[in-house]
Design a protein around this motif. Structure first.
Motif, PDB file in Angstrom:
ATOM      1  N   LEU A  73      22.444  -3.621  14.083  1.00 50.64           N
ATOM      2  CA  LEU A  73      21.964  -4.642  13.134  1.00 50.64           C
ATOM      3  C   LEU A  73      23.129  -5.277  12.377  1.00 50.64           C
ATOM      4  O   LEU A  73      23.170  -6.496  12.190  1.00 50.64           O
ATOM      5  CB  LEU A  73      20.968  -4.030  12.140  1.00 50.64           C
ATOM      6  CG  LEU A  73      19.574  -3.720  12.709  1.00 50.64           C
ATOM      7  CD1 LEU A  73      18.731  -2.978  11.670  1.00 50.64           C
ATOM      8  CD2 LEU A  73      18.862  -5.013  13.133  1.00 50.64           C
ATOM      9  N   MET A  74      24.101  -4.469  11.949  1.00 47.62           N
ATOM     10  CA  MET A  74      25.245  -5.036  11.221  1.00 47.62           C
ATOM     11  C   MET A  74      26.139  -5.847  12.158  1.00 47.62           C
ATOM     12  O   MET A  74      26.744  -6.832  11.752  1.00 47.62           O
ATOM     13  CB  MET A  74      26.037  -3.932  10.514  1.00 47.62           C
ATOM     14  CG  MET A  74      25.297  -3.289   9.347  1.00 47.62           C
ATOM     15  SD  MET A  74      24.663  -4.515   8.125  1.00 47.62           S
ATOM     16  CE  MET A  74      22.941  -4.705   8.643  1.00 47.62           C
ATOM     17  N   GLU A 134      22.101  -5.659   4.477  1.00 48.85           N
ATOM     18  CA  GLU A 134      23.172  -6.654   4.365  1.00 48.85           C
ATOM     19  C   GLU A 134      23.898  -6.501   3.018  1.00 48.85           C
ATOM     20  O   GLU A 134      25.133  -6.489   2.967  1.00 48.85           O
ATOM     21  CB  GLU A 134      22.548  -8.047   4.530  1.00 48.85           C
ATOM     22  CG  GLU A 134      23.455  -9.218   4.269  1.00 48.85           C
ATOM     23  CD  GLU A 134      24.508  -9.385   5.337  1.00 48.85           C
ATOM     24  OE1 GLU A 134      25.565  -9.913   5.004  1.00 48.85           O
ATOM     25  OE2 GLU A 134      24.278  -8.956   6.486  1.00 48.85           O
ATOM     26  N   TYR A 162      32.423 -11.555  17.516  1.00 51.71           N
ATOM     27  CA  TYR A 162      32.345 -11.275  16.074  1.00 51.71           C
ATOM     28  C   TYR A 162      31.839  -9.853  15.812  1.00 51.71           C
ATOM     29  O   TYR A 162      32.285  -9.178  14.894  1.00 51.71           O
ATOM     30  CB  TYR A 162      31.404 -12.263  15.374  1.00 51.71           C
ATOM     31  CG  TYR A 162      31.778 -13.703  15.551  1.00 51.71           C
ATOM     32  CD1 TYR A 162      32.819 -14.263  14.824  1.00 51.71           C
ATOM     33  CD2 TYR A 162      31.100 -14.520  16.459  1.00 51.71           C
ATOM     34  CE1 TYR A 162      33.177 -15.586  14.980  1.00 51.71           C
ATOM     35  CE2 TYR A 162      31.449 -15.855  16.622  1.00 51.71           C
ATOM     36  CZ  TYR A 162      32.480 -16.381  15.885  1.00 51.71           C
ATOM     37  OH  TYR A 162      32.824 -17.691  16.058  1.00 51.71           O
ATOM     38  N   ARG A 184      26.399 -14.408  10.317  1.00 52.42           N
ATOM     39  CA  ARG A 184      27.097 -14.940   9.159  1.00 52.42           C
ATOM     40  C   ARG A 184      28.279 -15.811   9.579  1.00 52.42           C
ATOM     41  O   ARG A 184      28.632 -16.768   8.886  1.00 52.42           O
ATOM     42  CB  ARG A 184      27.594 -13.758   8.321  1.00 52.42           C
ATOM     43  CG  ARG A 184      27.925 -14.162   6.931  1.00 52.42           C
ATOM     44  CD  ARG A 184      28.112 -12.968   6.041  1.00 52.42           C
ATOM     45  NE  ARG A 184      28.744 -13.446   4.826  1.00 52.42           N
ATOM     46  CZ  ARG A 184      28.516 -12.964   3.621  1.00 52.42           C
ATOM     47  NH1 ARG A 184      27.678 -11.993   3.457  1.00 52.42           N
ATOM     48  NH2 ARG A 184      29.128 -13.464   2.577  1.00 52.42           N
ATOM     49  N   SER A 185      28.927 -15.465  10.682  1.00 48.78           N
ATOM     50  CA  SER A 185      30.140 -16.178  11.092  1.00 48.78           C
ATOM     51  C   SER A 185      29.869 -17.285  12.103  1.00 48.78           C
ATOM     52  O   SER A 185      30.732 -18.121  12.340  1.00 48.78           O
ATOM     53  CB  SER A 185      31.159 -15.200  11.689  1.00 48.78           C
ATOM     54  OG  SER A 185      31.697 -14.361  10.695  1.00 48.78           O
ATOM     55  N   ASN A 186      28.689 -17.310  12.711  1.00 42.42           N
ATOM     56  CA  ASN A 186      28.433 -18.285  13.775  1.00 42.42           C
ATOM     57  C   ASN A 186      27.003 -18.780  13.683  1.00 42.42           C
ATOM     58  O   ASN A 186      26.049 -18.020  13.873  1.00 42.42           O
ATOM     59  CB  ASN A 186      28.678 -17.615  15.134  1.00 42.42           C
ATOM     60  CG  ASN A 186      28.584 -18.608  16.277  1.00 42.42           C
ATOM     61  OD1 ASN A 186      27.592 -19.308  16.421  1.00 42.42           O
ATOM     62  ND2 ASN A 186      29.617 -18.688  17.066  1.00 42.42           N
ATOM     63  N   SER A 208      24.219  -9.025  12.324  1.00 40.26           N
ATOM     64  CA  SER A 208      24.246  -9.675  11.014  1.00 40.26           C
ATOM     65  C   SER A 208      25.612 -10.337  10.751  1.00 40.26           C
ATOM     66  O   SER A 208      25.688 -11.464  10.261  1.00 40.26           O
ATOM     67  CB  SER A 208      23.898  -8.626   9.951  1.00 40.26           C
ATOM     68  OG  SER A 208      24.434  -8.961   8.719  1.00 40.26           O
ATOM     69  N   SER A 209      26.703  -9.644  11.098  1.00 42.13           N
ATOM     70  CA  SER A 209      28.044 -10.234  10.933  1.00 42.13           C
ATOM     71  C   SER A 209      28.198 -11.475  11.806  1.00 42.13           C
ATOM     72  O   SER A 209      28.829 -12.449  11.409  1.00 42.13           O
ATOM     73  CB  SER A 209      29.126  -9.230  11.340  1.00 42.13           C
ATOM     74  OG  SER A 209      29.103  -8.116  10.494  1.00 42.13           O
TER      75      SER A 209
END
Lengths: 254, 254
Positions: free
Chosen positions: A177-178, A223, A154, A185-187, A181-182
């Motif tokens: 960090l992003m 975020e 991801y 959010r997806s897992n 963070s992604s």
């Protein structure tokens, strides 16, 4: 699962990790997966761990036992190169997995663990290694200056697009960090707090260490700003000829 | 591998797929994974396929054989609901896999295939289904208005952040294209051309069909604009307090 990554910049190493561990869905807890090992004036290591928690804990315990033993034949203190240290960890990992493998074949569990080892030994370059469950390892390269373990997919596209050895330290940390963070959010198996450590070349000490929990103002602001930036990026993409509107418009977020 | 996705909007369905198939690294070819099946005035289907190419081709051939046979007990023409059609495809897929399973256990190959079926039967809502290798299936929901098959993880974060049933058609297609484009960049088993189809509710015909090859001006322009937008989004993230610079700066791409 887990998601950890390390970035090798010209003058710095960046390490980042989530903190969620789970065995099934009803045994979810928080464990740090980042282990800082400052070993005096001539060497510093940071380890990131992913995989079976019993395996990673046993590996860390054995590393510590060897460090505590002044007569140990081999330890992180005796390694001449980071490469030696990575192979030493690989051998310990294989040994720990072998001890329990019979029981695990029976119960179809998975004993495997992966590690990232980064740091520097005096007189050598700063460097990062990925140690596979099989005990062998690879290092980063200028064209591929980051390594990932755990739930890596991801968060890979943003790293692929941005990270080079010349990326500034701040941008590299924000990108890491992003990326995490992604993934969070997806897992659902990857979760906060997010831990970040920075090593600066030839200092043999951790320069910065941050723990950003789910309510961290900085992480929430990042975020928000990131979601807004992505929506803007999408709204600025070229239109199709059959679309009535022209020019950028607002893309709603979900 | 493969990466296909479908998005269910209030008035449209969007289908998108890459076109690379590979058996190992030296048998890489281009196959369309999108199959448009307009079946007269009362029904239209679009199928996306991922997994073992022999399985997906056999499933498509059997679907066509049933369509060609006016006495077929069951076919895409006889289904009353999209749900029935999805289960019919699931049964064919199981049957095809079972025929060859013995040989595949011997050779440790993987016969599995996944499908996305979308479309509409007159009097019913437009809809999309994901058909698992086991033959069962799930549909999308307003909170999860997209389905993916194949190499799904790289391209999921952008969909997670943007897609709702109210997203405009243009934005949904652009988001699907960037989801596939990011996947192609991070994973060599997914490749161009990218195929896109759009269905508009109650029309029973494919409204738009695009094939964007690797040298497509539109895809290249989108990719450039997207990379630039992501770098800007990153450059606008909040600074750390220890950083000297303040305010947005350029983030270099790799």
């Amino acid at each position: 699962m887990t998601y950890c990554l390390a970035i090798q910049l010209d003058k710095h190493l960046v390490f980042a990790a989530d903190s969620r561990t789970s065995a099934g869905v009803d045994n979810v807890t928080v464990y740090s997966k980042m282990h800082r090992l400052p070993l005096g004036e001539d060497r510093l290591f940071v380890m990131l761990t992913a995989g079976n928690l019993a395996t990673t804990q046993a590996v860390l315990s054995r590393i510590q036992r060897d460090l505590d033993n002044p007569h140990a034949e081999e330890s992180l203190r005796t390694a001449d190169y980071l490469f030696d240290a990575a192979h030493y960890i690989g051998r310990i990992s294989r040994h720990v997995q072998a001890e329990h493998s019979e029981a695990f074949v029976e119960h179809q569990g998975n004993l495997e663990a992966s590690f990232i080892l980064g740091g520097q030994i005096r007189g050598r370059p700063h460097n990062i290694y990925l140690i596979y469950p099989q005990g062998n390892c690879i290092t980063a390269s200028p064209k591929a200056p980051f390594l990932q373990i755990g739930e890596t997919k991801y968060g890979k596209p943003i790293l692929d697009r941005v990270i080079t050895p010349e990326t500034s330290l701040g941008d590299a940390i924000r990108c890491a960090l992003m990326s995490i963070s992604s993934t969070m959010r997806s897992n659902i198996s990857v979760g906060p707090p997010v831990e970040v450590a920075v090593y600066e070349r030839d200092t043999f000490a951790v320069a910065r260490h941050m723990i950003l929990d789910y309510d961290s103002r900085l992480l929430l602001d990042m975020e928000d700003s990131w979601s807004q930036g992505l929506r803007r990026a999408l709204s600025e993409l070229p239109r199709f000829e059959w679309e009535e509107e022209s020019g950028p418009r607002e893309v709603q977020s979900r």
